[in-house]
Every structure is written in C-alpha cells, then in structure tokens.
Motif scaffolding. Sequence first.
Motif, PDB file in Angstrom:
ATOM      1  N   SER A 303      48.357 -18.709  11.400  1.00 54.29           N
ATOM      2  CA  SER A 303      48.307 -18.285  10.000  1.00 54.29           C
ATOM      3  C   SER A 303      49.347 -18.995   9.140  1.00 54.29           C
ATOM      4  CB  SER A 303      48.532 -16.768   9.893  1.00 54.29           C
ATOM      5  OG  SER A 303      49.896 -16.444  10.137  1.00 54.29           O
ATOM      6  N   LEU A 304      50.293 -19.685   9.779  1.00 54.28           N
ATOM      7  CA  LEU A 304      51.359 -20.344   9.034  1.00 54.28           C
ATOM      8  C   LEU A 304      50.829 -21.600   8.352  1.00 54.28           C
ATOM      9  CD1 LEU A 304      54.254 -20.091  11.650  1.00 54.28           C
ATOM     10  CD2 LEU A 304      53.650 -18.473   9.849  1.00 54.28           C
ATOM     11  N   THR A 305      51.345 -21.882   7.184  1.00 49.28           N
ATOM     12  CA  THR A 305      50.888 -23.046   6.419  1.00 49.28           C
ATOM     13  C   THR A 305      52.073 -23.956   6.100  1.00 49.28           C
ATOM     14  OG1 THR A 305      51.189 -21.963   4.254  1.00 49.28           O
ATOM     15  CG2 THR A 305      49.070 -21.666   5.356  1.00 49.28           C
ATOM     16  N   TRP A 306      51.806 -25.259   6.084  1.00 48.44           N
ATOM     17  CA  TRP A 306      52.864 -26.172   5.656  1.00 48.44           C
ATOM     18  C   TRP A 306      52.992 -26.165   4.137  1.00 48.44           C
ATOM     19  CZ3 TRP A 306      51.570 -30.140   2.426  1.00 48.44           C
ATOM     20  CH2 TRP A 306      50.238 -30.574   2.417  1.00 48.44           C
ATOM     21  N   TYR A 310      57.595 -20.893   2.350  1.00 51.08           N
ATOM     22  CA  TYR A 310      58.270 -19.588   2.226  1.00 51.08           C
ATOM     23  C   TYR A 310      57.272 -18.436   2.143  1.00 51.08           C
ATOM     24  CZ  TYR A 310      62.769 -21.811   2.130  1.00 51.08           C
ATOM     25  OH  TYR A 310      63.887 -22.517   2.503  1.00 51.08           O
ATOM     26  N   ASN A 311      55.997 -18.747   1.857  1.00 53.73           N
ATOM     27  CA  ASN A 311      54.968 -17.710   1.979  1.00 53.73           C
ATOM     28  C   ASN A 311      54.868 -17.207   3.421  1.00 53.73           C
ATOM     29  OD1 ASN A 311      54.370 -18.195  -0.699  1.00 53.73           O
ATOM     30  ND2 ASN A 311      52.476 -19.318  -0.294  1.00 53.73           N
ATOM     31  N   ASN A 312      55.274 -18.041   4.377  1.00 52.73           N
ATOM     32  CA  ASN A 312      55.187 -17.656   5.786  1.00 52.73           C
ATOM     33  C   ASN A 312      56.119 -16.494   6.130  1.00 52.73           C
ATOM     34  OD1 ASN A 312      53.284 -19.692   6.302  1.00 52.73           O
ATOM     35  ND2 ASN A 312      54.881 -21.201   6.741  1.00 52.73           N
ATOM     36  N   VAL A 313      57.205 -16.341   5.370  1.00 54.25           N
ATOM     37  CA  VAL A 313      58.093 -15.197   5.591  1.00 54.25           C
ATOM     38  C   VAL A 313      57.348 -13.898   5.301  1.00 54.25           C
ATOM     39  CG1 VAL A 313      60.242 -14.061   4.892  1.00 54.25           C
ATOM     40  CG2 VAL A 313      60.145 -16.566   5.050  1.00 54.25           C
ATOM     41  N   VAL A 314      56.544 -13.904   4.225  1.00 57.04           N
ATOM     42  CA  VAL A 314      55.780 -12.713   3.858  1.00 57.04           C
ATOM     43  C   VAL A 314      54.703 -12.441   4.899  1.00 57.04           C
ATOM     44  CG1 VAL A 314      54.401 -11.623   2.053  1.00 57.04           C
ATOM     45  CG2 VAL A 314      56.220 -13.232   1.438  1.00 57.04           C
ATOM     46  N   ARG A 315      53.981 -13.483   5.287  1.00 57.62           N
ATOM     47  CA  ARG A 315      52.946 -13.303   6.313  1.00 57.62           C
ATOM     48  C   ARG A 315      53.555 -12.713   7.590  1.00 57.62           C
ATOM     49  NH1 ARG A 315      51.436 -18.713   4.284  1.00 57.62           N
ATOM     50  NH2 ARG A 315      49.536 -18.442   3.042  1.00 57.62           N
ATOM     51  N   THR A 316      54.656 -13.290   8.024  1.00 59.12           N
ATOM     52  CA  THR A 316      55.294 -12.832   9.262  1.00 59.12           C
ATOM     53  C   THR A 316      55.737 -11.378   9.154  1.00 59.12           C
ATOM     54  OG1 THR A 316      55.996 -15.060   9.867  1.00 59.12           O
ATOM     55  CG2 THR A 316      57.265 -13.242  10.790  1.00 59.12           C
ATOM     56  N   THR A 317      56.233 -10.981   7.995  1.00 56.91           N
ATOM     57  CA  THR A 317      56.678  -9.596   7.813  1.00 56.91           C
ATOM     58  C   THR A 317      55.509  -8.625   7.928  1.00 56.91           C
ATOM     59  OG1 THR A 317      58.461 -10.359   6.354  1.00 56.91           O
ATOM     60  CG2 THR A 317      57.871  -8.016   6.245  1.00 56.91           C
ATOM     61  N   ILE A 318      54.402  -8.945   7.282  1.00 55.73           N
ATOM     62  CA  ILE A 318      53.213  -8.085   7.357  1.00 55.73           C
ATOM     63  C   ILE A 318      52.732  -7.984   8.800  1.00 55.73           C
ATOM     64  CG2 ILE A 318      50.766  -7.918   6.710  1.00 55.73           C
ATOM     65  CD1 ILE A 318      51.597  -9.271   4.029  1.00 55.73           C
ATOM     66  N   THR A 333      58.995 -12.903  16.104  1.00 53.48           N
ATOM     67  CA  THR A 333      58.569 -13.230  14.741  1.00 53.48           C
ATOM     68  C   THR A 333      58.710 -14.735  14.526  1.00 53.48           C
ATOM     69  OG1 THR A 333      60.762 -12.317  14.194  1.00 53.48           O
ATOM     70  CG2 THR A 333      58.853 -11.094  13.435  1.00 53.48           C
ATOM     71  N   ASN A 334      57.630 -15.361  14.064  1.00 56.79           N
ATOM     72  CA  ASN A 334      57.639 -16.800  13.838  1.00 56.79           C
ATOM     73  C   ASN A 334      58.538 -17.161  12.667  1.00 56.79           C
ATOM     74  OD1 ASN A 334      55.840 -17.380  15.917  1.00 56.79           O
ATOM     75  ND2 ASN A 334      54.056 -17.087  14.602  1.00 56.79           N
ATOM     76  N   SER A 335      59.001 -18.396  12.699  1.00 58.08           N
ATOM     77  CA  SER A 335      59.889 -18.895  11.643  1.00 58.08           C
ATOM     78  C   SER A 335      59.082 -19.575  10.543  1.00 58.08           C
ATOM     79  CB  SER A 335      60.900 -19.867  12.236  1.00 58.08           C
ATOM     80  OG  SER A 335      61.689 -19.227  13.222  1.00 58.08           O
ATOM     81  N   LEU A 336      59.645 -19.599   9.351  1.00 58.26           N
ATOM     82  CA  LEU A 336      58.918 -20.094   8.176  1.00 58.26           C
ATOM     83  C   LEU A 336      58.582 -21.577   8.278  1.00 58.26           C
ATOM     84  CD1 LEU A 336      60.903 -21.869   5.951  1.00 58.26           C
ATOM     85  CD2 LEU A 336      62.109 -19.700   6.075  1.00 58.26           C
ATOM     86  N   VAL A 431      40.516 -16.285   1.444  1.00 62.45           N
ATOM     87  CA  VAL A 431      41.603 -16.834   0.633  1.00 62.45           C
ATOM     88  C   VAL A 431      42.848 -17.035   1.493  1.00 62.45           C
ATOM     89  CG1 VAL A 431      43.145 -16.404  -1.317  1.00 62.45           C
ATOM     90  CG2 VAL A 431      40.731 -15.763  -1.460  1.00 62.45           C
ATOM     91  N   VAL A 432      43.415 -18.231   1.411  1.00 60.72           N
ATOM     92  CA  VAL A 432      44.711 -18.523   2.023  1.00 60.72           C
ATOM     93  C   VAL A 432      45.633 -18.960   0.886  1.00 60.72           C
ATOM     94  CG1 VAL A 432      45.974 -19.863   3.744  1.00 60.72           C
ATOM     95  CG2 VAL A 432      43.576 -19.251   4.148  1.00 60.72           C
ATOM     96  N   VAL A 433      46.584 -18.122   0.573  1.00 65.03           N
ATOM     97  CA  VAL A 433      47.444 -18.343  -0.591  1.00 65.03           C
ATOM     98  C   VAL A 433      48.219 -19.654  -0.423  1.00 65.03           C
ATOM     99  CG1 VAL A 433      49.430 -17.457  -1.880  1.00 65.03           C
ATOM    100  CG2 VAL A 433      47.630 -15.891  -1.099  1.00 65.03           C
ATOM    101  N   GLY A 434      48.128 -20.489  -1.445  1.00 66.30           N
ATOM    102  CA  GLY A 434      48.807 -21.775  -1.416  1.00 66.30           C
ATOM    103  C   GLY A 434      47.986 -22.885  -0.821  1.00 66.30           C
ATOM    104  N   VAL A 435      46.845 -22.546  -0.206  1.00 63.63           N
ATOM    105  CA  VAL A 435      45.998 -23.550   0.433  1.00 63.63           C
ATOM    106  C   VAL A 435      44.703 -23.740  -0.346  1.00 63.63           C
ATOM    107  CG1 VAL A 435      44.736 -24.184   2.540  1.00 63.63           C
ATOM    108  CG2 VAL A 435      47.006 -23.134   2.703  1.00 63.63           C
ATOM    109  N   ASN A 436      43.916 -22.651  -0.487  1.00 68.03           N
ATOM    110  CA  ASN A 436      42.685 -22.787  -1.280  1.00 68.03           C
ATOM    111  C   ASN A 436      42.707 -21.934  -2.545  1.00 68.03           C
ATOM    112  OD1 ASN A 436      42.345 -20.273  -0.139  1.00 68.03           O
ATOM    113  ND2 ASN A 436      40.370 -20.717   0.833  1.00 68.03           N
ATOM    114  N   ARG A 437      43.792 -21.221  -2.783  1.00 74.92           N
ATOM    115  CA  ARG A 437      44.033 -20.506  -4.053  1.00 74.92           C
ATOM    116  C   ARG A 437      45.529 -20.558  -4.340  1.00 74.92           C
ATOM    117  NH1 ARG A 437      40.256 -16.129  -4.866  1.00 74.92           N
ATOM    118  NH2 ARG A 437      41.622 -15.198  -6.417  1.00 74.92           N
TER     119      ARG A 437
END
Length: 526
Positions: A303-306, A310-318, A333-336, A431-437
């Motif tokens: 689920s992590l995106t390049w 920093y959106n990855n911090v939110v994904r990881t928290t959820i 927990t994965n790193s950003l 929807v993937v935030v920052g990728v296709n929206r």
Amino acid sequence: MIGSNRKFATLGGIPVEPFYGPFDAGAPAPPPGTFPYTRGIHESMYAGRLWTMRQFSGFSTPEETNQRYRNLLDQGQTGLSVAFDLPTLMGYDADDPLASGEVGRCGVPVSSLDDMEALFEGISLADISVSMTINSPAAPIWAMYLVAAERQGADPARLAGTLQNDILKEYIAQNEYIFPPRPSLRLVTDTIEFGARHTPRFNPISISGYHIREAGSTALQELAFTLRDGLEYADWAIARGLAVDDFAPRFSFFFNAHNDFFEEIAKYRAARKLWADLMRDRYGARDPRSLKLRFHAQTAGCSLTWQQPYNNVVRTTIQAMAAVLGGAQSLHTNSLDEAWALPSEHAATVALRTQQVIAYESGITAAPDSFGGSYFVEHLTAQLEAGARGYIEKIDAMGGMIPAIESGYPQAEIVRSSYDYQRRVEAGEAVVVGVNRFQEGETTPPEVLRIDPSAEALQIGKLRRLRAKRNNEESTRTLNVLRRAAETTANLMPPLIDAVRAYATLGEICAALGDVFGAWQERPQI
C-alpha cells in the motif's frame, strides 16, 4: 456530491449496505478469552499486556545490523525481527556468483555461524524474542541461531521467538523456494518436531498470509489460503507421529494489515474463530493453546507509495490500529520511505513511535475487541468466515494444498484478484491518494538509507577467511553425513546443527540437500 445509488464494497469486494442492524450480526460471540476466541485469545488482552513491538530490520553487514538492533532496543522496541538479504533467502553464500550485486541490499547477509554470532553480538538471546523471516533455508538458518545461542550459554528451553519457515506460501505467492514442495515440507516438519522436543517456547513456524496479500490477494483469499496452509502443516506433523497438542500450541500466524479498516478487523476475528473450530473439530485438539490463533501483523508494504511518501505515515497508522483492534500479539509498522529504499534510522523510529502512540495515548487498549457487537463488523466477520470455509473445502477436495499448488489453483486466484485491483486503480474506481487522485508535481524523495557498496566485498572477504581457518575436513564430513541423512526419513535438524558447528556455510548446506532433493520450477500463471 455522492448519489444515493452509489454502490459500496470492501477492498476485497464484499458488498457494503447503507445500514446494518441486529438481523445482520447473528448470535453474539462469547467474551474474549473463551472458545472460539473470536473476540480475542486473552480475557483482558492489552489491558494485561501490550503486544510485542517488533520492527523488521536487516541490511549491509551483520555488524551494521547489530548496531541498528541495539538502537531499536534502546528506543523501546521489545522484540527483534531479522530481515535477510536475497542471497540468504535463496540459500546462496555471499561469494556465490548468483549473489553478485545483492549482498546486504534488502536485508542482512548470513552465510555461516560466524555471521549469526556477529548479528547478535552483545544481545542476550536468552532474554530477547527473535523473529526470523526465512523460509526455504529456514532449517539451516535456525540451526545457526540455536548454535549461536548455545555459544552464549543460553538454555534452549528459554529461547523465545518465531521462525517463519512457511514454504507453502512461497509456492503460492513469493516464489523464494529452492527445493520441490514435498522435501521442503519434510524440512518444515523436521523443525516442528525438533522444536516440540527441545525449544518449547520457540515457534518453529509462522504461517504467513502477509506475502499472499502482498502478491495481490483479497483479505478473504489471504485468510483462506493461510489457514489451509496451517492445516497442511498439521497434517504432515500428525503423519510424522506427533499428537496435535504436542505441536499446535507453538503454531503462530502472520497477517497483513491493509487499508480497509473494518474488513481487516473482521479478518482477524474470523481467523481466530475458524482456527479454533478446525483444531477442535478436524483434529480433536484439547489443549486450549492449540485452539488459540496467535498472530503477528505487519502493515501493508504493497500500500506504500513513492509519491507523497509522508502519506505512508497515515496509511501505516490506520493499518496498525486495525491490527491492534483486531487483537494482534505482535506488530511491525512499515516506515514511510520503504517505497524508496530500506528504512532509514529516522523513518524506523517514526514507525516505532506510531505503535507507542497507539499503545499509550489512544485509549484503544483499554477494552478488548472494542468493535465486538458492531452489527457491521459482526456481519463482515461472518462473511469472511463463510467465504474462507468455501475455499478450504475446495482445496480439501483437490487433495490438499500441495496438489492445489501443483495445479496452480491458489496462484491463479491471486493473479485474478491482483489484476482486478490494478484495473480499478487505473480506471480511477479505486482511489490511491497522491497516485490517481490529489496528485502533486514532482515528488521530492525523503532522505533514504544508502548501502555502502563495499559491504559485499567485506562479506566475501570474511567468508574466504572463514573457509581458510576452519577445519575443512570436519566441515566436509558433516556435509556428507547430512547428505546421507537426507536420503533417509531421519530428522535433519541434528545433522544440520553439527554442520553449522563445523562452520559449513549456508550455500554448502543447501547444495548438499539439493543433491538429494532436486530443484523446483514454477508453473506460470497467465
């Protein structure tokens, strides 16, 4: 504005209605700590003891990884999780031509007992829980760990941790295998039998849905294939002559924690109920520990995106909150920055702090199974349980997981789901935030960990010096004993331990086994 005719579904495709009531939830599950453990395997769960915070780490050399471990332990981490590099995962020594360019890149290289001792230098293996993510060469790597602990003076009965050792999911999803399925299952069974007799606190296998999910499966497929793999290992252990209650208490599981918050919580609840029912009804298990599904969770690497890291911090928290609310016993927990490179020290610390904030500030640890009784979550739990039972019955009808793998069935199911999700992302339906929206301009990369290119030469030099100083006659003798034992039905852990004590290398050990077992070629799925 969202229209009233819009259709919703979970990430895995389970339809979601606009309203749920008592008629959707079914009969209430028993309280936490009681069969079938839908609501948790302990009565008080985290109010009594928090989950183990076990960050996954390994890179460059055993010495550098040892320093990272010490830093993580100083930061409050409560367990270690070893990431091995690709050559080690494939059973190659650092100086093998096939290892060129990959040594220390995506994990720590371990070619011998010498490397294993360096990895844990100054870390008491009798006092820290260690998880090792290794599969096809799991038995020789575990032998190295056991001898390293022996050299520290540790009592084997005190050793705690987990060996992943789940070869079936390699054929299904990750493709890091060496030998064909049946001799590979023999090695897994050898470790289960040896562990039951000598290391009662160590989990000799962690049955992993994580990589099945990373390959593109749905939550339902992850649940079903993982539990059916667990049944296959149980069948082999029983065929070996072990009683179910002699080994099942040390079975552990490893699940993905993905983005769909409620579907993930329901997946963990369904897994516990299914495993308890299957252990009791299929195998007649009586020990409550055999019935309790214990699991480690890791947030979803896929689920992590390049883009916008920093959106990855939110994904990881959820994802981490879903794992905790779902009752995980340990969590990574994965790193950003992991879509860019191996985690930097700063990013790894932020990932650990994410767990600590959830544990100590969120309040969600006060009551077990906080969503138990939610009409929606109970409905999802029942849907996932029913769907997983259907998959398990279909694989049973094929003759078990090995015939299913040989026919390509689980692989094809995952390919279909992965393709469908990617199609929906590209069409903008998912929807993937920052990728296709919500895209931005060019992404600025975070500060990433750089692997010193000299690390490979250092490892090769260490390995050559080891071969020059060891007793090569003794090493060759132990490899010949191992090769002859592989031709029989004997448990291979004792000759593996002897070979490790003689400083036989991982590549030499795997080559000796390969002389007897042969190799495996995947059946492609298109």
